[in-house]
Design an enzyme around this catalytic site. Structure first.
Site, PDB file in Angstrom:
ATOM      1  CD  GLU A  62      43.971  63.400  49.297  1.00 16.40           C
ATOM      2  OE1 GLU A  62      44.948  62.613  49.278  1.00 16.40           O
ATOM      3  OE2 GLU A  62      42.874  63.108  49.800  1.00 16.40           O
ATOM      4  CG  HIS A 131      39.711  65.094  59.605  1.00 14.41           C
ATOM      5  ND1 HIS A 131      40.919  64.449  59.707  1.00 14.41           N
ATOM      6  CD2 HIS A 131      39.011  64.384  58.691  1.00 14.41           C
ATOM      7  CE1 HIS A 131      40.923  63.395  58.907  1.00 14.41           C
ATOM      8  NE2 HIS A 131      39.783  63.339  58.278  1.00 14.41           N
TER       9      HIS A 131
HETATM   10  C1  LIG Z   1      44.439  62.292  52.721  1.00 16.56           C
HETATM   11  C2  LIG Z   1      43.018  62.015  52.993  1.00 16.56           C
HETATM   12  N1  LIG Z   1      42.131  62.056  51.973  1.00 16.56           N
HETATM   13  C3  LIG Z   1      40.825  61.782  52.195  1.00 16.56           C
HETATM   14  C4  LIG Z   1      40.388  61.455  53.442  1.00 16.56           C
HETATM   15  C5  LIG Z   1      38.914  61.136  53.691  1.00 16.56           C
HETATM   16  N2  LIG Z   1      38.769  59.690  53.907  1.00 16.56           N
HETATM   17  C6  LIG Z   1      38.784  59.193  55.166  1.00 16.56           C
HETATM   18  S1  LIG Z   1      38.716  57.539  55.157  1.00 16.56           S
HETATM   19  C7  LIG Z   1      38.656  57.458  53.490  1.00 16.56           C
HETATM   20  C8  LIG Z   1      38.571  56.125  52.824  1.00 16.56           C
HETATM   21  C9  LIG Z   1      39.737  55.251  53.115  1.00 16.56           C
HETATM   22  O1  LIG Z   1      39.506  53.984  52.643  1.00 16.56           O
HETATM   23  P1  LIG Z   1      40.446  52.753  52.972  1.00 16.56           P
HETATM   24  O2  LIG Z   1      41.865  53.158  52.913  1.00 16.56           O
HETATM   25  O3  LIG Z   1      40.029  51.643  52.089  1.00 16.56           O
HETATM   26  O4  LIG Z   1      40.132  52.397  54.500  1.00 16.56           O
HETATM   27  P2  LIG Z   1      38.765  51.876  55.158  1.00 16.56           P
HETATM   28  O5  LIG Z   1      38.015  53.100  55.583  1.00 16.56           O
HETATM   29  O6  LIG Z   1      38.039  51.069  54.163  1.00 16.56           O
HETATM   30  O7  LIG Z   1      39.182  51.094  56.355  1.00 16.56           O
HETATM   31  C10 LIG Z   1      38.677  58.733  52.937  1.00 16.56           C
HETATM   32  C11 LIG Z   1      38.612  59.036  51.508  1.00 16.56           C
HETATM   33  C12 LIG Z   1      41.336  61.457  54.496  1.00 16.56           C
HETATM   34  N3  LIG Z   1      40.981  61.199  55.764  1.00 16.56           N
HETATM   35  N4  LIG Z   1      42.631  61.714  54.236  1.00 16.56           N
END
Ligand SMILES: Cc1ncc(C[n+]2csc(CCOP(=O)(O)OP(=O)(O)O)c2C)c(N)n1
Ligand SMILES: [Mg+2]
Lengths: 328, 345
Positions: A62, A131
């Site tokens: 971000e 959130h």
């Molecule tokens: C700062 C932030 N940006 C976006 C999100 C939305 N979001 C939640 S989980 C996620 C993906 C995260 O992927 P990863 O780190 O690979 O973890 P996984 O879900 O695969 O375990 C996103 C984009 C968030 N929660 N926080």
């Protein structure tokens, strides 16, 4: 002209798509805007139509999304950068407050920053504390950026188009709860249906009390107005649409007629939209004031997951109607 | 050191089938709207990653993770009833219903919680590890982080500080191939994610096949030992999400390539099957058949009981419950309506 009910997300999509068709400097970027088709489906089909050059998936970065948009805009592109939800825009607050909003000023007009940040905003549906923000006033605190918050499909359409074409940075927030909500929109608006930045709108006329709101608050205000009408109280609903610039002239005009005001917002009560409007009213409209100004906002607490206490914390039409009853 | 005993392997099996049963039940309950809300990220497919690595810890060590936290909670021994009640937002939930699926935690288990802002927990991990370093304790902080989160500023700042301050953190990057819908290679310039940590001077223990609990355990033991004595370590776990990103993920319905990939991971890289095969080949299929079956039956019973417990519990519904614990109640704070309201016990 044929008019149809359109969900707000579709109206936003249509505005964005038309602006991209009109001006190739406009491009979108953000998390999951391309291949996933947009977390909120606003950019559905964009990758296919405009290709990867103009529809860019970003990493979960971000800070860089916020700042990269500033650089691209300074250099002559017109970025529309999406924060998946406004909660994540907090990570970019520095880029937004210190650079998007200030580079023009601190180089005394040398640069312009024609960007739009889009962000889904609001709480509900047990999204949980981190959130569950509707923090538009925080961003509207900073001079140098405009903040637009539409309450229905047609407004969203006209406001976003103006935001993209304007040469100033704009934060455009989209209430998650309003995305699926249909509202009437003419089929043919031409290419240039632009709602002026900073112009509010009277959403319902009435002589007994002024309800001032924006975005989802407008919905609650309109519902409350219908409840109140059954008891013979006619509320006027002023939708400010923009937190910056702020159309106080419209509020004053209504207040001079009703002499009473309840301010409605989705967000937290302290240092808020309600605080600002109430302060301005008492400062400028003291002679017209017949009752204390009331504010309806969320409870002053982080939002819990559990659904009954979540609802307890949130504003609604009944709370608005009850606040009106205290002053009419 | 890294050769697990028969009892350990059986214990891992118990943990893994419990997690799977719990997660698949959550999935079902969500479909039936008995769990509500918008976020529910399941650990199905990841079991060996958590089980194998946490087996290298001792009780006084610390654990922290992101929102994909149910499995971590169960491995640490949190009560399934309290975890399921939290899913349903009940008073009896581990966070009193305030946190939900993404915010499980347990003081008693040194589980510092699941966090919903991507990367947000990483500096917290460094802070928890600082406490140990500061007080001269040799406890380590095991920290789980997704592949997608390695692209966030939080990751880089936290890892760098852990390196310059020699903080005893084991950074476990759970690389399940995607952050939501974005493949690692589309989001990260460096696709060997552990190398990002190496760039900060953090000792890397490389990539591990995290569908295989034994391999995970062997490497985790080395990394934990290193972190206890020296400072931060990183391991990259290669794993897969069997239930997609979360309940809102519709990609697997829409994309044939992804659903084929998922099928392949389920068929040939199923962590429970891999562990079972290792147990049977070491200790004899017949010799362990009964106990493995018992663990499976126990998992079904424990989870079914947790659902009954959660559904029989009450939802918090009072204003006091809403406001409680915004702040610590304190004599040092001037009493105003606001400070009293927020500290209500
Ligand atoms: C700062 C932030 N940006 C976006 C999100 C939305 N979001 C939640 S989980 C996620 C993906 C995260 O992927 P990863 O780190 O690979 O973890 P996984 O879900 O695969 O375990 C996103 C984009 C968030 N929660 N926080
Ligand atoms: Mg991932």
């Amino acid at each position: 002209m044929a008019t149809r009910n359109v969900a707000m997300r579709e109206a936003i999509r249509r505005a964005l798509r038309e602006e991209m068709q009109r001006d190739e400097a406009v491009f979108v970027m953000g998390e999951e805007v391309a291949h996933w088709q947009g977390t909120h489906r606003v950019t559905r089909g964009f990758l296919e139509e405009f290709g990867e050059r103009r529809v860019r998936d970003t990493p979960i970065s971000e800070m860089a999304i916020g700042g990269l948009a500033v650089g691209a805009a300074m250099a002559g592109l017109r970025p529309v950068a999406e924060f998946m939800t406004i909660n994540f825009a907090f990570l970019a607050l520095d880029a937004i407050a210190n650079h998007a909003a200030k580079v023009r000023y601190f180089f005394d007009g040398m640069f312009k920053v024609p960007l739009v940040y889009r962000a889904a905003s609001g709480w509900g549906n047990q999204a949980t504390a981190s959130h569950s923000h509707a923090p538009e006033p925080i961003f509207a605190h900073f001079p140098g950026i405009y903040v637009g918050c539409p309450a229905n499909a047609l407004d969203a359409y006209g406001m976003l188009k103006a935001a993209i074409r304007d040469d100033n940075p704009v934060l455009f927030t989209e209430s998650i709860a309003l995305y699926p909500k249909p509202s009437p929109m003419p089929d043919d608006l031409g290419e240039d249906y632009l709602l002026p930045i900073g112009k509010g709108d009277i959403k319902r006329e009435g002589g007994d009390v002024t309800l001032v709101a924006y975005a989802r608050g407008v919905d609650w205000a309109l519902q409350a107005a219908r409840l109140l009408a059954r008891d013979g109280v006619e509320a006027e609903v002023v939708d400010l649409r923009w937190l910056r610039p702020l159309d106080m002239a419209l509020v004053y005009q209504s207040f001079k007629k009703t002499n009473r005001c309840v301010i409605v917002e989705e967000s937290l009560p302290m240092y808020s939209f309600g605080s600002e409007i109430a302060a301005l009213l008492q400062e400028h409209m003291f002679d017209y004031m017949d009752a204390p100004i009331k504010r309806v906002a969320a409870e002053d607490v982080p939002l819990p997951y559990s659904k009954e206490i979540e609802l307890l914390a949130l504003p609604n039409a009944q709370k608005v109607a009850a606040a009106v009853k205290e002053i009419v | 050191m890294a050769e697990p005993t028969k009892d350990m392997l059986l214990e891992w099996y118990r943990q893994m089938v419990l997690i799977r049963e719990f997660e698949e039940t959550c999935h079902q309950l969500y479909e039936e709207k008995r769990i509500t809300g918008v976020y529910l990220h399941l650990y199905s497919g990841h079991e060996a990653s958590g089980v194998g690595s946490m087996a290298a810890l001792r009780k006084s060590d610390h654990v922290i993770t992101a929102y994909r936290d149910h499995g971590i909670a169960l491995i640490l021994g949190m009560d399934a009833n309290a975890v399921m009640a939290e899913m349903m937002g009940k008073e009896t939930g581990s966070s009193g219903g305030k946190g939900g699926s993404m915010h499980l935690a347990s003081r008693q288990h040194n589980f510092w919680g699941g966090y919903a802002i991507v990367g947000g927990h990483l500096p917290l991990a460094a802070g928890i590890a600082l406490e140990a370093r500061y007080r001269g304790k040799d406890d380590v902080t095991m920290t789980y982080v997704g592949d997608g989160a390695t692209n966030n500023g939080y990751f880089h700042e936290a890892l760098n500080m852990s390196a310059i301050w020699d903080l005893p953190v084991i950074w476990i990057i759970e690389n399940n191939g995607y952050g939501m819908g974005t493949e690692v290679a589309r989001a990260s310039g460096q696709t060997e994610l552990h190398r990002k940590a190496e760039a900060y001077g953090i000792r890397s223990f490389g990539r591990v096949d995290a569908q295989n609990a034994l391999e995970v355990y062997a490497v985790a033991c080395q990394a934990v030992d290193y972190a206890r004595r020296h400072g931060p370590a990183v391991i990259e776990h290669i794993t897969y999400r069997y239930r997609g990103h979360g309940v809102s993920d519709k990609q697997y319905d829409a994309r044939a390539d992804m659903s084929a990939e998922l099928k392949e991971w389920r068929a040939s890289r199923e962590p429970i099957t891999i562990l079972r095969d290792s147990i049977e080949s070491r200790h004899g299929a017949e010799a362990v058949a009964e106990i493995l079956a018992r663990h499976e039956a126990d998992a079904r019973r424990i989870v079914a009981e947790s659902v009954a417990f959660a559904e029989a519990s009450a939802l918090p519904n009072s204003y006091q419950a809403l406001m409680r614990n915004t702040y610590v109640a304190s004599d040092l704070v001037h009493k105003t309506a606001q400070s009293v309201g927020a500290g209500i016990e």
